[in-house]
Design a protein around this motif. Structure first.
Motif, mmCIF file in Angstrom:
data_model
loop_
_atom_site.group_PDB
_atom_site.id
_atom_site.type_symbol
_atom_site.label_atom_id
_atom_site.label_comp_id
_atom_site.label_asym_id
_atom_site.label_seq_id
_atom_site.Cartn_x
_atom_site.Cartn_y
_atom_site.Cartn_z
ATOM 1 N N TYR A 97 55.110 36.789 -7.388
ATOM 2 C CA TYR A 97 55.400 37.520 -8.650
ATOM 3 C C TYR A 97 54.284 38.124 -9.321
ATOM 4 O O TYR A 97 54.342 39.008 -10.220
ATOM 5 C CB TYR A 97 55.922 36.317 -9.507
ATOM 6 C CG TYR A 97 57.132 35.842 -8.827
ATOM 7 C CD1 TYR A 97 58.469 36.606 -9.126
ATOM 8 C CD2 TYR A 97 57.242 34.611 -8.438
ATOM 9 C CE1 TYR A 97 59.447 36.140 -8.538
ATOM 10 C CE2 TYR A 97 58.650 33.901 -7.815
ATOM 11 C CZ TYR A 97 59.620 35.009 -8.078
ATOM 12 O OH TYR A 97 60.795 34.280 -7.627
ATOM 13 N N ARG A 107 55.175 39.967 -14.484
ATOM 14 C CA ARG A 107 56.427 40.538 -15.086
ATOM 15 C C ARG A 107 57.721 39.947 -14.693
ATOM 16 O O ARG A 107 57.891 39.236 -13.567
ATOM 17 C CB ARG A 107 56.644 42.172 -14.822
ATOM 18 C CG ARG A 107 55.399 43.015 -15.485
ATOM 19 C CD ARG A 107 55.843 44.354 -15.379
ATOM 20 N NE ARG A 107 54.808 45.382 -15.824
ATOM 21 C CZ ARG A 107 54.902 46.635 -15.939
ATOM 22 N NH1 ARG A 107 55.732 47.408 -15.334
ATOM 23 N NH2 ARG A 107 53.785 47.270 -16.333
ATOM 24 N N LEU A 108 58.708 39.887 -15.354
ATOM 25 C CA LEU A 108 59.828 39.033 -15.048
ATOM 26 C C LEU A 108 60.585 39.871 -13.791
ATOM 27 O O LEU A 108 60.947 39.217 -13.051
ATOM 28 C CB LEU A 108 60.900 39.026 -16.207
ATOM 29 C CG LEU A 108 62.330 38.415 -16.046
ATOM 30 C CD1 LEU A 108 61.916 36.863 -15.590
ATOM 31 C CD2 LEU A 108 63.278 38.485 -17.024
ATOM 32 N N TYR A 110 62.973 41.732 -11.328
ATOM 33 C CA TYR A 110 64.584 41.623 -11.190
ATOM 34 C C TYR A 110 65.040 40.542 -10.550
ATOM 35 O O TYR A 110 66.149 40.558 -9.884
ATOM 36 C CB TYR A 110 65.063 43.044 -10.644
ATOM 37 C CG TYR A 110 64.838 44.207 -11.151
ATOM 38 C CD1 TYR A 110 65.641 44.546 -12.266
ATOM 39 C CD2 TYR A 110 63.600 45.189 -11.056
ATOM 40 C CE1 TYR A 110 65.443 45.769 -13.152
ATOM 41 C CE2 TYR A 110 63.482 46.255 -11.634
ATOM 42 C CZ TYR A 110 64.337 46.510 -12.575
ATOM 43 O OH TYR A 110 64.060 47.741 -13.449
ATOM 44 N N SER A 111 64.152 39.341 -10.266
ATOM 45 C CA SER A 111 64.424 38.482 -9.666
ATOM 46 C C SER A 111 65.665 37.604 -10.271
ATOM 47 O O SER A 111 65.720 37.541 -11.462
ATOM 48 C CB SER A 111 63.337 37.243 -9.601
ATOM 49 O OG SER A 111 63.367 36.136 -9.011
ATOM 50 N N TRP A 116 61.831 30.839 -11.509
ATOM 51 C CA TRP A 116 60.851 31.935 -12.276
ATOM 52 C C TRP A 116 61.023 32.265 -13.428
ATOM 53 O O TRP A 116 60.191 32.661 -14.194
ATOM 54 C CB TRP A 116 60.820 33.090 -11.089
ATOM 55 C CG TRP A 116 60.004 34.232 -11.780
ATOM 56 C CD1 TRP A 116 60.475 35.380 -12.097
ATOM 57 C CD2 TRP A 116 58.586 34.255 -12.087
ATOM 58 N NE1 TRP A 116 59.291 36.182 -12.450
ATOM 59 C CE2 TRP A 116 58.412 35.446 -12.474
ATOM 60 C CE3 TRP A 116 57.751 33.200 -11.936
ATOM 61 C CZ2 TRP A 116 56.854 35.793 -12.863
ATOM 62 C CZ3 TRP A 116 56.413 33.414 -12.190
ATOM 63 C CH2 TRP A 116 56.076 34.717 -12.761
ATOM 64 N N SER A 117 62.458 32.645 -13.612
ATOM 65 C CA SER A 117 62.875 32.914 -15.087
ATOM 66 C C SER A 117 62.565 32.011 -16.039
ATOM 67 O O SER A 117 62.092 32.386 -17.228
ATOM 68 C CB SER A 117 64.488 33.379 -15.002
ATOM 69 O OG SER A 117 64.653 34.460 -14.159
ATOM 70 N N SER A 118 62.702 30.867 -15.897
ATOM 71 C CA SER A 118 62.323 29.746 -16.667
ATOM 72 C C SER A 118 60.628 29.585 -16.933
ATOM 73 O O SER A 118 60.360 29.350 -18.055
ATOM 74 C CB SER A 118 62.871 28.336 -16.303
ATOM 75 O OG SER A 118 64.165 28.202 -16.159
ATOM 76 N N TRP A 120 58.878 32.099 -16.505
ATOM 77 C CA TRP A 120 58.263 33.219 -17.448
ATOM 78 C C TRP A 120 58.530 32.981 -18.580
ATOM 79 O O TRP A 120 57.808 33.581 -19.619
ATOM 80 C CB TRP A 120 58.962 34.453 -16.455
ATOM 81 C CG TRP A 120 58.463 35.679 -17.101
ATOM 82 C CD1 TRP A 120 57.647 36.299 -16.457
ATOM 83 C CD2 TRP A 120 58.969 36.594 -18.138
ATOM 84 N NE1 TRP A 120 57.164 37.648 -17.116
ATOM 85 C CE2 TRP A 120 58.157 37.602 -18.246
ATOM 86 C CE3 TRP A 120 59.951 36.267 -19.082
ATOM 87 C CZ2 TRP A 120 58.117 38.593 -19.257
ATOM 88 C CZ3 TRP A 120 60.060 37.271 -20.130
ATOM 89 C CH2 TRP A 120 59.135 38.408 -20.205
ATOM 90 N N SER A 121 59.562 32.842 -18.911
ATOM 91 C CA SER A 121 59.955 32.481 -20.308
ATOM 92 C C SER A 121 59.108 31.492 -21.118
ATOM 93 O O SER A 121 58.670 31.518 -22.313
ATOM 94 C CB SER A 121 61.336 31.773 -20.672
ATOM 95 O OG SER A 121 62.232 32.994 -20.172
#
Length: 220
Positions: A97, A107-108, A110-111, A116-118, A120-121
């Motif tokens: 990433y 960067r977030l 398109y995963s 990873w989204s959690s 990143w947030s």
């Protein structure tokens, strides 16, 4: 034993507050005004071991982040990715990433990965509580990274100067001291005071991301 009692006192003090009922500003005021007052006497008498300082960081971070379950775990995950870069998880995340920087530059994308989204947030909240501890200054962006500390914040306020990019550009590597003439000629008074108040080690220490509300002084 003395330091263990210190940690116990800090934890009991924090447990008396409901962190989820306080705003971030309220938590910061409480940590600075109440918790940091505890070790003042000890710092004047003893050299606090690095292990104890890390535990104090941990206590303060738990109170700052608060929360339960997944949210809390994600905040700690970001912290671990920053400080344990040789771990398997960190190496995998780095390669996938943010291969050309750190997690804050990632960067977030398109995963579709929920993990990873959690993570990143969660990084924005973690970033709010961090500050660079100056070592050789080679890892700290002079203009964009948080590395100063006073009531006006953690960032340099002076206008950007061409030719100066890293904090290390302000350090005389031979003498291990600040380039006072450069700082006084190119920076506003507020920035001058903040920069010159930061102690530099005679050893070649690396820069370190640390917890902004914890000021333990230099560790020899």
């Amino acid at each position: 034993m003395v330091f263990r009692e210190l940690l116990d006192r800090m934890w009991k003090k924090l447990r008396g507050w409901k962190e989820k009922l306080l705003s971030r500003a309220g938590k910061e005021v409480l940590i600075k005004a109440v918790i940091q007052a505890l070790p003042t006497y000890l710092m004047g008498v003893y050299e606090i071991p690095t292990a104890i300082i890390k535990e104090i960081h941990s206590v303060m971070a738990r109170f700052w982040w608060g929360g339960k379950g997944v949210e809390k775990k994600m905040h700690w995950q970001v912290w671990r990715l920053l400080h344990y870069k040789n771990s398997l998880l960190s190496r995998v995340m780095n390669a996938k990433y943010y291969p050309h920087g750190d997690i804050f530059q990632a960067r977030l994308g398109y995963s579709n990965s929920y993990s990873w989204s959690s993570i990143w947030s969660a990084k924005s909240l973690v970033k709010e509580g961090l500050i660079w501890k100056v070592g050789d200054g080679k890892s700290i962006n002079l203009w964009h990274d948080p590395w100063l500390s006073d009531e006006d914040g953690r960032f340099v306020l002076s206008n950007r100067v061409a030719g100066l990019k890293l904090v290390g550009d302000l350090i005389d590597n031979d003498r291990k001291e600040w380039k006072t003439d450069v700082i006084e000629n190119l920076f506003e008074e507020r920035d001058q005071k903040c920069i010159l108040a930061i102690p530099l080690s005679s050893r070649c220490l690396q820069d370190e991301l640390t917890w902004a509300t914890l000021k333990m002084g230099p560790i020899r």
